[in-house]
Motif scaffolding. Structure first.
Motif, short mmCIF file in Angstrom:
data_model
loop_
_atom_site.label_atom_id
_atom_site.label_comp_id
_atom_site.label_asym_id
_atom_site.label_seq_id
_atom_site.Cartn_x
_atom_site.Cartn_y
_atom_site.Cartn_z
N SER A 138 0.83 -1.21 0.00
CA SER A 138 0.00 0.00 0.00
C SER A 138 0.85 1.25 0.00
O SER A 138 0.56 2.23 -0.72
CB SER A 138 -0.93 0.00 1.22
OG SER A 138 -1.81 -1.10 1.19
N ALA A 139 1.92 1.27 0.80
CA ALA A 139 2.76 2.47 0.91
C ALA A 139 3.46 2.78 -0.41
O ALA A 139 3.59 3.95 -0.79
CB ALA A 139 3.78 2.29 2.03
N ILE A 140 3.92 1.76 -1.11
CA ILE A 140 4.57 1.99 -2.41
C ILE A 140 3.58 2.64 -3.38
O ILE A 140 3.92 3.59 -4.11
CB ILE A 140 5.12 0.67 -2.98
CG1 ILE A 140 6.34 0.21 -2.16
CG2 ILE A 140 5.49 0.82 -4.45
CD1 ILE A 140 6.84 -1.18 -2.52
N LEU A 141 2.37 2.13 -3.38
CA LEU A 141 1.36 2.71 -4.26
C LEU A 141 1.02 4.15 -3.83
O LEU A 141 0.83 5.03 -4.68
CB LEU A 141 0.12 1.84 -4.27
CG LEU A 141 0.29 0.45 -4.91
CD1 LEU A 141 -0.95 -0.41 -4.68
CD2 LEU A 141 0.58 0.58 -6.40
N MET A 142 0.95 4.39 -2.52
CA MET A 142 0.69 5.76 -2.05
C MET A 142 1.78 6.72 -2.51
O MET A 142 1.52 7.87 -2.86
CB MET A 142 0.61 5.79 -0.52
CG MET A 142 -0.63 5.17 0.06
SD MET A 142 -0.56 5.26 1.87
CE MET A 142 -1.93 4.21 2.30
N GLY A 143 3.03 6.23 -2.49
CA GLY A 143 4.14 7.07 -2.92
C GLY A 143 4.05 7.47 -4.38
O GLY A 143 4.66 8.46 -4.80
N GLY A 144 3.28 6.72 -5.16
CA GLY A 144 3.14 7.05 -6.58
C GLY A 144 2.06 8.04 -6.90
O GLY A 144 1.95 8.50 -8.05
N THR A 145 1.24 8.41 -5.92
CA THR A 145 0.09 9.27 -6.23
C THR A 145 0.51 10.68 -6.63
O THR A 145 -0.04 11.25 -7.59
CB THR A 145 -0.87 9.32 -5.03
OG1 THR A 145 -0.17 9.76 -3.87
CG2 THR A 145 -1.47 7.94 -4.78
N LEU A 146 1.47 11.28 -5.92
CA LEU A 146 1.87 12.65 -6.26
C LEU A 146 2.56 12.73 -7.62
O LEU A 146 2.22 13.62 -8.43
CB LEU A 146 2.77 13.23 -5.16
CG LEU A 146 3.26 14.66 -5.37
CD1 LEU A 146 2.10 15.63 -5.53
CD2 LEU A 146 4.19 15.10 -4.24
N PRO A 147 3.51 11.85 -7.95
CA PRO A 147 4.10 11.91 -9.29
C PRO A 147 3.07 11.75 -10.41
O PRO A 147 3.13 12.46 -11.42
CB PRO A 147 5.12 10.77 -9.29
CG PRO A 147 5.42 10.50 -7.87
CD PRO A 147 4.18 10.82 -7.11
#
Length: 843
Positions: A138-147
């Motif tokens: 989940s955290a890896i996917l969350m990290g992709g939201t801003l880019p």
């Protein structure tokens, strides 16, 4: 192949508000997850500083990895908004996996712990693996939201700073709202599972909405040779260092507030909310600064110097607004208390946090032209979050223990000053040289100087014997007169030598009911006086679990004279760990488990009052064993007491109540749960009294003395109407802090004075001793002793309040009690030199 962005593909006007709202909701969901994950993994791994740090480190690692991976991917996508939507749906899907992993881990924990052989390194690796399984997807996917969102929204290269900071502000504002909701409302309204599923629903809504909007957006056009300006390495250094310093500052600020607050789930959530709000305002400030025509390096220099100055000023601001580390809130009720804490948090953190929060998003202004928005945002997140991971760990495990709160803040201020040196070169001119010199001078002052402020507060007549700022808490040993006691976080007293008799009785009174206790477990050490009293029963094994390592060290150093050789006895094992985890990780069983007195409103304490904890404890009892839950009646209302009693009754077939004293006020009571329905044996009472004290009176006399402490039986279902406290619906953790403030404001009452006496009377009236199956083996005369004990305690209270009815109560007590039992002695009173009795020694 990468993508170029031309003005013909700008988002439609209607998209911008909708996407902003979705991105805000995405931030709220992320912080709800984070708050719930920290709590959930605290239940799995223990409520220790190390477990919390492990959770945060793995979560941030996922964010950093996601930023880096999706930043690279965003540059290749023709429809990044569609990818954003799919990523949000992926967050929701992977978040659901935590239910399966957490349940499996808890079931397998004893076997896994045995597999690693109790090795601390292997156990940490095991916990890290479980946490990574739950958090990383989940955290890896969350990290992709801003880019991904940035790649879609930011179409012009010269709008990276303005639009990037706006996105950052919206997402962080959503995070602040999520932290507030998760801390104040959602768990008590929906339970933790319901709150978690609500967050999953938020992500699904955001993802599906983004996909719908993306269907109407034009794809980005590919370009074979993108033009990029090189980004100076010093900007990446600033991004890393600002992440490091900002998270270290947050850790230290949180510790500072722990010295002046009730430290409930509400106050922790409020401090986190204010910090996140400050970061959001910082991004908004960066957005406004992007519109200035000034040279970006000059603006960034101002932010770095201002950051250094405000961090350096924070210790003095905090001392000023808290009245020199005074307890906040005064006589305010809960709402007034929250407003006062919010006011002080805002005055202390909001302006400094806003300035700190502007540094990272303003860096985007200096990176314009260095590549596509998604790629730059992803790399920036990765670098900054990596620094944040190390900063959070350094703040808790290096700065606080090694240099303390205030010096730690000055060191972080010095970092910001030194970053000015990285931003400017001497060749940039005389102004740059002067700026570098001023920054260096300020950094040297902060590195070499001392704030000159105390990190704790002493009351009149107190002397500090020892003090330590550890990773988990600030712990001190205080002397007042002839008594020594341990204090945690400025206001929470664990116990002390002045309460030698009552602290020993917390062990000795329950042990009166056990014929031959061989294995005893203590949940909580404190001063060690209660655990040391267990050795009077001559057990084969004593196990103690204490959450705070510094408490163990101070108890061993300063309380050796009072603990019955506890720290040198080979039968004793002391674990520096969460007590619930000590029980969970080992299949060892015990004749008695004794849970110390805990302050119910403190965050995390509610975990030892839940059905799940009591089930675990029940599974660790030998045949005929007992779980003893001590309750500070002077810190619980009737509502919380009933909830805890009824919660224990859901697990244990037999629940009885025992007074811990016959004081006039500030009494304690033990709720004792057993898996076996076994009547009380008066011969055991006498034998155990004699074995622990050496007193050689007839059995009947000793049993009569012991029976005055018996208070009643839950078999009457007197508390069956009360709610049940569970891990999923942690009522105590959320109700007790409100009751605490209501009592202070005069709107509610602890179980003291007449409220305590009424509780004593109602327990005996609900199931009279003559009908109590637990007392079936007693004689008729012995069954009068519980009422005699209640009468004596009530008489003590009336006499202290100068109530004229005290004389009549004394006559009733004398009429009910044989002469040999009129002295309200206790087993610990007999052991103490001079034959001290209850009421003679209090802290």
């Amino acid at each position: 192949m990468t993508l170029t962005i031309d003005q013909t593909t700008e988002p439609q006007r209607y998209e911008i508000p909708a996407l902003g709202a979705l991105f805000t909701l995405s931030g709220a969901a992320a912080l709800i997850y984070q708050v719930l994950w920290v709590r959930e993994l605290g239940l799995l791994f223990g409520s220790t500083a190390q477990a919390a740090a492990l959770t945060i480190a793995i979560f941030f690692t996922g964010i950093a990895l996601g930023g880096w991976l999706f930043g690279r991917l965003a540059a290749r996508l023709a429809r990044p908004l569609r990818a954003f939507g799919l990523v949000e749906i992926g967050v929701a899907a992977t978040a659901l996996g935590h239910f399966l992993v957490a349940d499996a881990y808890f079931t397998l924990y004893p076997a896994l712990f045995a597999l690693v052989g109790g090795n601390a390194v292997l156990e940490t690796a095991l916990k890290a693996g479980v946490a990574a399984t739950i958090l990383l997807p989940s955290a890896i996917l969350m990290g992709g939201t801003l880019p991904l969102m940035g790649q879609h929204v930011i179409r012009a290269r010269d709008s990276l700073g303005r639009m990037g900071s706006a996105l950052y502000a919206l997402n962080t504002a959503g995070g602040a709202m999520g932290a507030l909701a998760a801390g104040f409302f959602l768990p008590i309204w929906l339970g933790f599972s319901g709150a978690y599923l609500l967050s999953v629903g938020f992500d699904l809504f955001v993802g599906l909405s983004a996909i719908v909007i993306a269907r109407r957006a034009l794809p980005l056009a590919p370009e074979a040779r993108p033009v990029r300006a090189p980004i100076p390495a010093r900007l990446w250094v600033i991004a890393f260092a600002s992440g490091f310093a900002t998270l270290a500052v947050e850790v230290i600020w949180t510790r500072a507030f722990a010295q002046v607050l009730q430290n409930s789930v509400y106050t922790y959530a409020l401090v986190l909310t204010v910090f996140l709000a400050a970061l959001s305002l910082g991004a908004a400030l960066a957005n406004a600064l992007n519109r200035l025509s000034a040279r970006p390096e000059v603006v960034l220099t101002g932010l770095l110097l201002a950051s250094a100055a405000v961090i350096a000023a924070t210790p003095h601001l905090f001392h000023h607004f808290t009245g020199g580390m005074g307890y906040l809130g005064g006589r305010a009720d809960f709402a007034g208390y929250v407003l006062e804490v919010g006011r002080v948090a805002a005055l202390t953190m909001l302006i400094p946090g806003t300035i700190l929060g502007a540094v990272l998003p303003y860096l985007l202004r200096l990176m314009e032209g260095g590549g596509l928005a998604g790629s730059l945002l992803g790399r920036l997140i990765a670098v900054n979050t990596t620094g944040a991971i190390l900063g959070a760990l350094a703040g808790g495990f290096i700065l606080l223990p090694w240099v303390g709160m205030w010096k730690g803040l000055w060191l972080m201020g010095a970092i910001y000053g030194l970053l000015v040196l990285a931003l400017w070169q001497p060749s940039d001119g005389w102004a740059a040289r002067i700026t570098r010199f001023a920054a260096l001078a300020g950094a040297v002052v902060l590195l070499a100087g001392r704030p000159g402020l105390e990190a704790t507060r002493l009351n009149p007549g107190e002397e500090m014997l020892a003090f330590r700022e550890g990773p988990s808490a600030t712990v001190s040993v205080i002397q007042r007169g002839a008594a020594k006691f341990i204090r945690v976080n400025n206001f929470y007293t664990l116990g002390g030598s002045g309460a030698l008799v009552p602290e020993r009785n917390q062990t000795m009174i329950p042990l009166l009911t056990q014929p031959a206790p061989r294995e005893i477990f203590f949940l909580g050490l404190g001063t060690g006086i209660s655990a040391g009293a267990g050795l009077f029963a001559d057990p084969e094994r004593v196990t103690v679990c204490e959450l705070l390592p510094d408490v163990v060290d101070f108890a061993e150093t300063w309380f050796q004279a009072y603990v019955n050789d506890l720290f040198a006895d080979p039968r004793v094992t002391i674990h520096r760990d969460d007590g619930r985890q000590c029980l969970a990780r080992s299949p060892a069983t015990y004749d008695m488990i004794i849970a110390d007195l805990f302050t119910p409103w403190r965050a995390g304490v509610g975990n030892v009052y839940t059905v799940e904890h009591y089930r675990l404890a029940a599974s660790r009892l030998n045949e005929g064993g007992a779980y003893v839950q001590w309750m500070p009646l002077y810190q619980v209302s009737r509502r919380e007491f009933e909830i805890i009693a009824n919660t224990m009754a859901q697990v244990f077939p037999e629940v009885t109540f025992w007074r811990g004293d016959l004081y006039s006020e500030r009494s304690i009571m033990a709720i004792v749960g057993r898996n076996d329905l076994a009547p009380l044996d008066p011969a055991t009472l006498a034998a155990q009294w004699r074995a622990m004290t050496g007193e050689d009176r007839p059995d009947e006399m000793l049993a009569d003395q012991a029976l005055k402490f018996y208070a009643g039986n839950a078999a009457s279902d007197i508390f069956a109407h009360a709610a049940v406290n569970t891990d999923d619906h942690p009522l105590i953790e959320y109700l007790a802090p409100r009751t605490h403030r209501a009592v202070i404001a005069g709107e509610a009452q602890w179980l003291t004075g007449r409220a305590r006496d009424q509780l004593y009377a109602e327990l005996l009236d609900a199931l009279p001793p003559e009908e109590d199956p637990h007392l079936a083996r007693l004689s008729d005369a012995q069954r009068t002793m519980p009422r005699a004990g209640a009468l004596y305690a009530e008489w003590q209270g009336m006499r202290a309040r100068n109530d004229l009815r005290a004389g009549r109560l004394w006559q009733d007590f004398v009429a009910l009690t044989p002469p040999h039992a009129r002295n309200p002695d206790s087993p610990a009173g007999q052991v103490a030199r001079g034959g001290m009795v209850f009421g003679d020694t209090t802290e």
